[in-house]
Design a protein around this motif. Structure first.
Motif, PDB file in Angstrom:
ATOM      1  N   LEU A 118       6.593   7.908   1.330  1.00 54.18           N
ATOM      2  CA  LEU A 118       6.850   6.694   0.562  1.00 54.18           C
ATOM      3  C   LEU A 118       5.671   5.735   0.683  1.00 54.18           C
ATOM      4  N   ARG A 119       5.077   5.666   1.870  1.00 52.25           N
ATOM      5  CA  ARG A 119       3.900   4.803   2.033  1.00 52.25           C
ATOM      6  C   ARG A 119       2.786   5.239   1.085  1.00 52.25           C
ATOM      7  N   MET A 120       2.557   6.548   1.014  1.00 54.41           N
ATOM      8  CA  MET A 120       1.497   7.044   0.140  1.00 54.41           C
ATOM      9  C   MET A 120       1.822   6.783  -1.328  1.00 54.41           C
ATOM     10  N   THR A 121       3.099   6.913  -1.684  1.00 57.35           N
ATOM     11  CA  THR A 121       3.500   6.644  -3.058  1.00 57.35           C
ATOM     12  C   THR A 121       3.256   5.194  -3.419  1.00 57.35           C
ATOM     13  N   LEU A 122       3.680   4.271  -2.556  1.00 59.06           N
ATOM     14  CA  LEU A 122       3.534   2.848  -2.848  1.00 59.06           C
ATOM     15  C   LEU A 122       2.076   2.405  -2.835  1.00 59.06           C
ATOM     16  N   MET A 123       1.256   3.064  -2.028  1.00 59.39           N
ATOM     17  CA  MET A 123      -0.169   2.736  -1.987  1.00 59.39           C
ATOM     18  C   MET A 123      -0.943   3.374  -3.143  1.00 59.39           C
ATOM     19  N   GLY A 124      -0.338   4.383  -3.776  1.00 60.91           N
ATOM     20  CA  GLY A 124      -1.060   5.089  -4.833  1.00 60.91           C
ATOM     21  C   GLY A 124      -2.063   6.076  -4.286  1.00 60.91           C
ATOM     22  N   HIS A 125      -1.773   6.617  -3.084  1.00 60.86           N
ATOM     23  CA  HIS A 125      -2.660   7.596  -2.468  1.00 60.86           C
ATOM     24  C   HIS A 125      -2.214   9.010  -2.835  1.00 60.86           C
ATOM     25  N   ALA A 126      -3.181   9.912  -2.972  1.00 63.04           N
ATOM     26  CA  ALA A 126      -2.869  11.306  -3.267  1.00 63.04           C
ATOM     27  C   ALA A 126      -2.185  11.939  -2.061  1.00 63.04           C
ATOM     28  N   ASN A 127      -1.190  12.768  -2.321  1.00 65.54           N
ATOM     29  CA  ASN A 127      -0.438  13.439  -1.270  1.00 65.54           C
ATOM     30  C   ASN A 127      -0.572  14.936  -1.459  1.00 65.54           C
ATOM     31  N   SER A 128      -1.071  15.628  -0.430  1.00 63.82           N
ATOM     32  CA  SER A 128      -1.295  17.071  -0.548  1.00 63.82           C
ATOM     33  C   SER A 128      -0.002  17.870  -0.474  1.00 63.82           C
ATOM     34  N   ARG A 129       1.077  17.248  -0.048  1.00 66.65           N
ATOM     35  CA  ARG A 129       2.349  17.958   0.036  1.00 66.65           C
ATOM     36  C   ARG A 129       2.929  18.189  -1.355  1.00 66.65           C
ATOM     37  N   PRO A 130       3.678  19.286  -1.546  1.00 73.09           N
ATOM     38  CA  PRO A 130       4.333  19.514  -2.855  1.00 73.09           C
ATOM     39  C   PRO A 130       5.256  18.361  -3.187  1.00 73.09           C
ATOM     40  N   GLU A 131       5.367  18.039  -4.481  1.00 69.60           N
ATOM     41  CA  GLU A 131       6.214  16.934  -4.897  1.00 69.60           C
ATOM     42  C   GLU A 131       7.666  17.395  -5.005  1.00 69.60           C
ATOM     43  N   TYR A 132       8.547  16.633  -4.386  1.00 69.31           N
ATOM     44  CA  TYR A 132       9.983  16.877  -4.491  1.00 69.31           C
ATOM     45  C   TYR A 132      10.628  15.560  -4.871  1.00 69.31           C
ATOM     46  N   GLY A 133      11.424  15.581  -5.927  1.00 65.82           N
ATOM     47  CA  GLY A 133      12.091  14.355  -6.338  1.00 65.82           C
ATOM     48  C   GLY A 133      11.116  13.359  -6.932  1.00 65.82           C
ATOM     49  N   ASP A 134      11.539  12.091  -6.973  1.00 64.40           N
ATOM     50  CA  ASP A 134      10.740  11.038  -7.604  1.00 64.40           C
ATOM     51  C   ASP A 134      10.195  10.033  -6.602  1.00 64.40           C
ATOM     52  N   GLY A 135      10.266  10.378  -5.298  1.00 62.00           N
ATOM     53  CA  GLY A 135       9.748   9.464  -4.291  1.00 62.00           C
ATOM     54  C   GLY A 135      10.714   8.362  -3.905  1.00 62.00           C
ATOM     55  N   GLY A 136      11.958   8.459  -4.362  1.00 61.64           N
ATOM     56  CA  GLY A 136      12.948   7.448  -4.003  1.00 61.64           C
ATOM     57  C   GLY A 136      13.204   6.482  -5.141  1.00 61.64           C
ATOM     58  N   SER A 137      14.442   6.028  -5.273  1.00 65.85           N
ATOM     59  CA  SER A 137      14.801   5.097  -6.338  1.00 65.85           C
ATOM     60  C   SER A 137      14.159   3.738  -6.103  1.00 65.85           C
ATOM     61  N   LEU A 138      14.162   2.921  -7.137  1.00 64.62           N
ATOM     62  CA  LEU A 138      13.633   1.561  -6.988  1.00 64.62           C
ATOM     63  C   LEU A 138      14.443   0.782  -5.964  1.00 64.62           C
ATOM     64  N   GLU A 139      15.747   1.020  -5.938  1.00 64.57           N
ATOM     65  CA  GLU A 139      16.593   0.322  -4.959  1.00 64.57           C
ATOM     66  C   GLU A 139      16.181   0.694  -3.541  1.00 64.57           C
ATOM     67  N   PHE A 140      15.958   2.003  -3.329  1.00 65.33           N
ATOM     68  CA  PHE A 140      15.537   2.469  -2.007  1.00 65.33           C
ATOM     69  C   PHE A 140      14.177   1.885  -1.634  1.00 65.33           C
ATOM     70  N   ARG A 141      13.237   1.923  -2.549  1.00 68.83           N
ATOM     71  CA  ARG A 141      11.911   1.379  -2.278  1.00 68.83           C
ATOM     72  C   ARG A 141      11.984  -0.118  -1.958  1.00 68.83           C
ATOM     73  N   ARG A 142      12.810  -0.846  -2.742  1.00 70.79           N
ATOM     74  CA  ARG A 142      12.943  -2.283  -2.478  1.00 70.79           C
ATOM     75  C   ARG A 142      13.501  -2.533  -1.084  1.00 70.79           C
ATOM     76  N   ASP A 143      14.541  -1.799  -0.721  1.00 73.39           N
ATOM     77  CA  ASP A 143      15.158  -2.005   0.591  1.00 73.39           C
ATOM     78  C   ASP A 143      14.175  -1.718   1.719  1.00 73.39           C
ATOM     79  N   GLN A 144      13.320  -0.739   1.533  1.00 74.37           N
ATOM     80  CA  GLN A 144      12.317  -0.438   2.544  1.00 74.37           C
ATOM     81  C   GLN A 144      11.285  -1.570   2.645  1.00 74.37           C
ATOM     82  N   LEU A 145      10.870  -2.099   1.501  1.00 81.10           N
ATOM     83  CA  LEU A 145       9.866  -3.171   1.519  1.00 81.10           C
ATOM     84  C   LEU A 145      10.427  -4.472   2.087  1.00 81.10           C
ATOM     85  N   LEU A 146      11.721  -4.661   1.952  1.00 78.75           N
ATOM     86  CA  LEU A 146      12.319  -5.884   2.519  1.00 78.75           C
ATOM     87  C   LEU A 146      12.187  -5.917   4.048  1.00 78.75           C
TER      88      LEU A 146
END
Length: 456
Positions: free
Chosen positions: A420-448
């Motif tokens: 999630l850190r890499m997604t929010l930073m816009g960094h490339a991730n060498s791991r295979p992509e699974y899902g969408d990186g978490g919902s907006l609600e999930f991302r917001r709760d983490q940033l809070l």
């Protein structure tokens, strides 16, 4: 018909080119009077072919005289290149006036039909009076491909690189991004030209490349009293000319030619990351009331938007109304490419929830920041000046980018998942992509978990 019919003569049902060799060129050209059929009954077509012949002869006489136009000694690279250019252009124009497309001899041998080759030879023989004069030589050079293509200079190769070879790299860039890309690529090329001259790119030697390397070394390790430049700056410029040479030689089919700039680079011993702002510094110095009050509104809001999003300054400055989604259960911004502007990498495409001071800032700028859109240099200069004048940098190593590094550090210390850190930073991730990186609600709760308190 006056000037329109200059050097034109109509006889035997066709137009002819009829011109006397000027007296000042008689010592170089023994053709005397030039009479050539233009193979047309149309006056308009004859004028076009006449113009080509005039240009061809003018260029031909200039090449025979060598440096008559002030190019300097024929021993110089520039003068030899100028002569070659004139001869090649003269041959091209003469071939066109005779109804053919100019092509070098080796290309004609490979691609021209037998009938065309025979016709070219017949015309050359018809012009040759048996004395191997300039009359026959000029025709042979034009119709049989005797003039070698002029050498391509470093600057010309760079133009070809920008216009043809690297055209795909410029697709999708805004005008500002295009200019910035070309400026970055050209800087090292111009330094090289200043050092070794604008010589043909294929004549660059290993010694030239080493001279360029040593020129940079003197700037990375200067004499006492002079400011040292960074190794990565030198490596970037050397890398640009190395890439230009490799791309151009591949473009012309000589990719096996050794690159003179190979294996030339400096170790960046002093390389260091931009330090982050510590939480206490942000809260006690930057977010206190009135600290940023005297900045212009858009610059101030961009700073606040950076703090809780971790975005690059250009990402915030280039937001448009459609990228700022405030009427949503989770207000957020969308970093996405546009037909008129590309973004840094594919990984940079992301949705970032708005929280804390960044949410407040974007509510005040629902249409983005027109003053700084596509103006990265203006934005950088404005923000740097504002922070320096207010003493808002803890050290000389801190930059506006420190907000981005601070955002990543805060997520790490809060235990936010690496992906999630890499997604929010816009960094490339060498791991295979699974899902969408978490919902907006999930991302917001983490940033809070890391949001700075809002101080009224």
């Amino acid at each position: 018909m006056g000037k329109e019919s200059r050097y034109l003569e109509f006889r035997a049902g066709h137009w002819h080119y009829n011109r006397r060799v000027p007296a000042r060129f008689a010592a170089f050209d023994d053709r005397g009077r030039i009479r050539i059929s233009l193979k047309t009954t149309s006056f308009e077509t004859a004028k076009d072919r006449r113009d080509a012949m005039v240009k061809a002869d003018d260029l031909y006489w200039a090449s025979l005289c060598g440096n008559d136009d002030g190019e300097g000694s024929l021993n110089s690279v520039r003068a030899r290149a100028a002569v070659a250019q004139r001869r090649y252009q003269a041959a091209s124009n003469r071939a066109m006036a005779r109804g053919f497309t100019y092509a070098p001899a080796e290309e004609l041998a490979k691609t021209a039909a037998l009938e065309e080759l025979l016709e070219r030879i017949r015309l050359v023989e018809a012009r040759d009076d048996g004395r191997k004069s300039k009359r026959g030589a000029a025709e042979a050079e034009a119709l049989l491909g005797g003039a070698s293509p002029p050498p391509v200079s470093i600057s010309e190769a760079f133009d070809i690189y920008c216009e043809q070879i690297a055209a795909d790299e410029l697709i999708g860039k805004s005008e500002v991004q295009r200019k910035a890309w070309i400026k970055t690529q050209k800087r090292g090329v111009q330094y090289l030209i200043d050092l070794i001259g604008n010589k043909p790119i294929l004549s660059i030697t290993r010694q030239d490349a080493q001279s360029f390397y040593n020129w940079w070394r003197e700037r990375i390790e200067p004499k006492p009293g002079k400011v040292a430049l960074k190794a990565n700056t030198a490596n970037r410029d050397i890398g640009c000319v190395r890439k230009l040479y490799a791309a151009y030689t591949a473009f012309i089919g000589e990719e096996d030619k050794p690159n003179p700039f190979r294996n030339l680079a400096f170790k960046d011993k002093g390389k260091g990351e931009v330090p982050p702002f510590e939480n206490e510094w942000v809260r006690s110095r930057i977010l206190v009331p009135d600290t940023l009050a005297t900045m212009n509104k858009e610059a101030r809001l961009i700073i606040l938007a950076l703090i809780e999003t971790g975005c690059r300054p250009s990402e915030i400055a280039n937001l448009e109304a459609e990228d700022i989604v405030l009427d949503h259960a989770v207000p957020h911004i969308r970093i996405q490419p546009k037909p008129h502007r590309e973004i840094k990498t594919r990984a940079s495409i992301r949705d970032i929830p708005l929280v804390g001071v960044s949410l407040n800032a974007m509510h005040q700028a629902p249409n983005g920041f027109e003053r700084y859109r596509d103006k990265p240099n203006l934005l950088s200069a404005t923000l740097m000046k504002a922070f320096k004048s207010r003493g808002l940098f803890p050290s000389a190593d801190h930059k506006i980018y420190s907000f981005r590094h601070s955002f990543e550090k805060r997520m790490l210390e809060a235990g936010i998942d690496r992906d999630l850190r890499m997604t929010l930073m816009g960094h490339a991730n060498s791991r295979p992509e699974y899902g969408d990186g978490g919902s907006l609600e999930f991302r917001r709760d983490q940033l809070l978990k890391i949001t700075h308190p809002i101080v009224d």
